[in-house]
Design a protein around this motif. Structure first.
Motif, PDB file in Angstrom:
ATOM      1  N   PRO A 292       0.828  -1.212   0.000  1.00 35.93           N
ATOM      2  CA  PRO A 292       0.000   0.000   0.000  1.00 35.93           C
ATOM      3  C   PRO A 292       0.861   1.261   0.000  1.00 35.93           C
ATOM      4  N   ALA A 293       0.359   2.306  -0.649  1.00 37.93           N
ATOM      5  CA  ALA A 293       1.127   3.548  -0.761  1.00 37.93           C
ATOM      6  C   ALA A 293       1.106   4.358   0.521  1.00 37.93           C
ATOM      7  N   THR A 294       0.091   4.158   1.355  1.00 38.14           N
ATOM      8  CA  THR A 294      -0.015   4.889   2.612  1.00 38.14           C
ATOM      9  C   THR A 294      -0.220   3.904   3.756  1.00 38.14           C
ATOM     10  N   ASP A 295       0.079   4.361   4.966  1.00 40.57           N
ATOM     11  CA  ASP A 295      -0.117   3.514   6.138  1.00 40.57           C
ATOM     12  C   ASP A 295      -1.592   3.127   6.275  1.00 40.57           C
ATOM     13  N   LEU A 296      -1.831   1.988   6.924  1.00 43.58           N
ATOM     14  CA  LEU A 296      -3.196   1.504   7.132  1.00 43.58           C
ATOM     15  C   LEU A 296      -3.621   1.802   8.565  1.00 43.58           C
ATOM     16  N   LEU A 297      -4.578   2.711   8.743  1.00 47.06           N
ATOM     17  CA  LEU A 297      -5.053   3.077  10.076  1.00 47.06           C
ATOM     18  C   LEU A 297      -6.234   2.201  10.461  1.00 47.06           C
ATOM     19  N   THR A 298      -6.109   1.524  11.599  1.00 41.99           N
ATOM     20  CA  THR A 298      -7.159   0.622  12.070  1.00 41.99           C
ATOM     21  C   THR A 298      -8.008   1.247  13.173  1.00 41.99           C
ATOM     22  N   GLY A 299      -7.741   2.477  13.563  1.00 39.66           N
ATOM     23  CA  GLY A 299      -8.497   3.157  14.611  1.00 39.66           C
ATOM     24  C   GLY A 299      -8.121   4.626  14.630  1.00 39.66           C
ATOM     25  N   PRO A 300      -8.790   5.407  15.510  1.00 43.72           N
ATOM     26  CA  PRO A 300      -9.660   4.970  16.610  1.00 43.72           C
ATOM     27  C   PRO A 300     -11.117   4.754  16.188  1.00 43.72           C
ATOM     28  N   ALA A 301     -11.743   3.779  16.852  1.00 48.16           N
ATOM     29  CA  ALA A 301     -13.173   3.534  16.700  1.00 48.16           C
ATOM     30  C   ALA A 301     -13.762   3.503  18.113  1.00 48.16           C
ATOM     31  N   PHE A 302     -14.720   4.365  18.394  1.00 45.64           N
ATOM     32  CA  PHE A 302     -15.270   4.480  19.744  1.00 45.64           C
ATOM     33  C   PHE A 302     -16.416   3.494  19.950  1.00 45.64           C
ATOM     34  N   VAL A 303     -16.275   2.659  20.972  1.00 47.05           N
ATOM     35  CA  VAL A 303     -17.366   1.776  21.401  1.00 47.05           C
ATOM     36  C   VAL A 303     -18.070   2.465  22.560  1.00 47.05           C
ATOM     37  N   THR A 304     -19.370   2.659  22.447  1.00 44.50           N
ATOM     38  CA  THR A 304     -20.154   3.395  23.433  1.00 44.50           C
ATOM     39  C   THR A 304     -21.207   2.483  24.063  1.00 44.50           C
ATOM     40  N   PRO A 305     -21.921   2.974  25.081  1.00 44.12           N
ATOM     41  CA  PRO A 305     -22.994   2.147  25.657  1.00 44.12           C
ATOM     42  C   PRO A 305     -24.028   1.703  24.628  1.00 44.12           C
ATOM     43  N   GLU A 306     -24.184   2.467  23.551  1.00 44.49           N
ATOM     44  CA  GLU A 306     -25.165   2.127  22.526  1.00 44.49           C
ATOM     45  C   GLU A 306     -24.708   0.959  21.648  1.00 44.49           C
ATOM     46  N   THR A 307     -23.411   0.778  21.497  1.00 46.52           N
ATOM     47  CA  THR A 307     -22.895  -0.260  20.593  1.00 46.52           C
ATOM     48  C   THR A 307     -22.195  -1.411  21.312  1.00 46.52           C
ATOM     49  N   ALA A 308     -22.022  -1.298  22.621  1.00 43.51           N
ATOM     50  CA  ALA A 308     -21.203  -2.269  23.362  1.00 43.51           C
ATOM     51  C   ALA A 308     -21.727  -3.699  23.267  1.00 43.51           C
ATOM     52  N   GLU A 309     -23.042  -3.884  23.308  1.00 43.28           N
ATOM     53  CA  GLU A 309     -23.596  -5.240  23.277  1.00 43.28           C
ATOM     54  C   GLU A 309     -23.254  -5.954  21.971  1.00 43.28           C
ATOM     55  N   GLN A 310     -23.290  -5.239  20.858  1.00 37.58           N
ATOM     56  CA  GLN A 310     -22.934  -5.841  19.573  1.00 37.58           C
ATOM     57  C   GLN A 310     -21.461  -6.243  19.560  1.00 37.58           C
ATOM     58  N   VAL A 311     -20.624  -5.384  20.119  1.00 38.30           N
ATOM     59  CA  VAL A 311     -19.191  -5.676  20.145  1.00 38.30           C
ATOM     60  C   VAL A 311     -18.903  -6.858  21.068  1.00 38.30           C
ATOM     61  N   ILE A 312     -19.661  -6.998  22.150  1.00 40.54           N
ATOM     62  CA  ILE A 312     -19.476  -8.126  23.063  1.00 40.54           C
ATOM     63  C   ILE A 312     -19.650  -9.446  22.310  1.00 40.54           C
ATOM     64  N   GLU A 313     -20.612  -9.505  21.411  1.00 41.09           N
ATOM     65  CA  GLU A 313     -20.823 -10.721  20.629  1.00 41.09           C
ATOM     66  C   GLU A 313     -19.595 -11.047  19.781  1.00 41.09           C
ATOM     67  N   LEU A 314     -18.942 -10.018  19.256  1.00 42.18           N
ATOM     68  CA  LEU A 314     -17.757 -10.238  18.426  1.00 42.18           C
ATOM     69  C   LEU A 314     -16.552 -10.640  19.263  1.00 42.18           C
ATOM     70  N   THR A 315     -16.493 -10.172  20.514  1.00 45.35           N
ATOM     71  CA  THR A 315     -15.364 -10.570  21.372  1.00 45.35           C
ATOM     72  C   THR A 315     -15.415 -12.050  21.687  1.00 45.35           C
ATOM     73  N   GLU A 316     -16.611 -12.609  21.746  1.00 39.72           N
ATOM     74  CA  GLU A 316     -16.737 -14.038  22.021  1.00 39.72           C
ATOM     75  C   GLU A 316     -16.171 -14.884  20.890  1.00 39.72           C
ATOM     76  N   ARG A 317     -15.999 -14.275  19.734  1.00 41.65           N
ATOM     77  CA  ARG A 317     -15.406 -14.963  18.583  1.00 41.65           C
ATOM     78  C   ARG A 317     -13.927 -14.613  18.420  1.00 41.65           C
ATOM     79  N   GLY A 318     -13.389 -13.815  19.371  1.00 38.44           N
ATOM     80  CA  GLY A 318     -11.964 -13.469  19.331  1.00 38.44           C
ATOM     81  C   GLY A 318     -11.610 -12.461  18.253  1.00 38.44           C
ATOM     82  N   ILE A 319     -12.579 -11.655  17.821  1.00 38.76           N
ATOM     83  CA  ILE A 319     -12.352 -10.710  16.733  1.00 38.76           C
ATOM     84  C   ILE A 319     -12.233  -9.274  17.236  1.00 38.76           C
ATOM     85  N   ARG A 320     -12.973  -8.908  18.286  1.00 41.12           N
ATOM     86  CA  ARG A 320     -12.901  -7.547  18.832  1.00 41.12           C
ATOM     87  C   ARG A 320     -12.345  -7.597  20.245  1.00 41.12           C
TER      88      ARG A 320
END
Length: 310
Positions: free
Chosen positions: A282-310
């Motif tokens: 790639p010609a430029t660096d790849l930025l993977t964050g920041p991405a803010f997890v909030t009380p509104e989105t935390a439950e969805q992210v919890i499901e992904l953590t159980e799969r070792g992805i988040r």
């Protein structure tokens, strides 16, 4: 009987061909500063190993048992001496590791930096940086807290000297325009709790706290809960863990900053393999964050953590 002999011979041939392919495949070494106890680094490792398995390449993951710049240098020296096809590493201390990175490049070994040291990675010969802009993320955390009414911040740094964590604090302090301080600790949970309680007792104007990762943030959660202050201050952290996500989901933390460590490990292997095999980068660096997890989105992210992805 003849058919059985044929099947056995075919199986043996397939095994030999598989072993030969494994022996001829590219070999990459990933060196990180993360401790085994830190859930963040288990996700980085999972991402890297999944990529290696999908690509059919060999990956050797190496890390010190505790944050130790001297040990990181030893691991990098040994990696260069083994002549791998490529090296992926975290550049936590440019002064200690930069010259070795350049040595690897001089010997024709491509280097991709992940997670830490992106601001100087190319200065030392790195082909690419994959990770988060640490300083910007810290500044954005401060700005978010100020928008929600905070006026005095505190950054809890559990690995002072780690350039990535130091940049997070520096960005946080800049975002508060000087109305913030840094509390340096070790990774010992008891020390973190005691140091934080003592600091808050002496600095009651603090109304916003930023942790730099689960190793410091989880003891901060315990300390604030024991003091009856959990949910009473602006409170955020870098990186995710089950406890952090549950605390965010419950509304007792305002946010957790996800830098998507799975992508850092996964893309580190994919990118260096593409360069080794096809000279693609790639010609430029790849930025993977920041991405803010909030009380509104935390439950969805919890499901992904159980799969070792988040």
């Amino acid at each position: 009987m003849a058919r059985l002999s044929y099947l056995l011979a075919a199986a043996a041939t397939a095994t030999l061909l598989s072993a030969a392919a494994q022996a001829d495949s590219q070999r990459y070494i990933m060196i990180t500063h993360g401790q085994a106890a830190d859930p963040f680094w288990s996700i980085v490792k999972t991402g890297a190993e999944n990529a290696a398995n999908e690509l059919g390449v060999r990956l050797e993951y190496r890390a010190p048992t505790t944050f130790d710049v001297a040990r990181m240098r030893q691991l990098l020296e040994a990696a260069i001496a083994s002549e791998p096809d490529g090296i992926i590493l975290t550049l936590t201390s440019p002064d200690a590791m930069g010259s070795l990175m350049q040595e690897a490049k001089d010997e024709g070994i491509p280097v991709v930096v992940i997670n830490s040291g992106g601001h100087v990675a190319r200065d030392y010969g790195a082909d690419l940086y994959i990770g988060m802009d640490e300083h910007l993320a810290g500044k954005m955390a401060a700005e978010r807290m100020i928008e929600n009414g905070a006026s005095h911040g505190l950054c809890v740094n559990h690995e002072q000297g780690n350039v990535g964590l130091d940049q997070r604090c520096e960005g946080f302090l800049e975002g508060f325009g000087g109305n913030a301080s840094q509390l340096a600790t070790t990774i010992d949970p008891t020390e973190i709790r005691n140091s934080l309680v003592a600091y808050l007792d002496q600095n009651r104007e603090v109304d916003a706290i930023l942790g730099l990762g689960p190793l410091s943030t989880e003891p901060v959660i315990e300390a604030l809960r024991s003091e009856g202050a959990l949910g009473q201050l602006q409170f955020g952290t870098f990186d995710l863990s089950p406890r952090i996500l549950q605390t965010v989901a419950a509304g007792d933390m305002d946010f957790a900053i996800d830098q998507q460590p799975y992508l850092q490990g996964y893309q580190g292997v994919v990118t260096i393999n593409q360069y080794v095999k096809h000279l693609l980068m790639p010609a430029t660096d790849l930025l993977t964050g920041p991405a803010f997890v909030t009380p509104e989105t935390a439950e969805q992210v919890i499901e992904l953590t159980e799969r070792g992805i988040r």
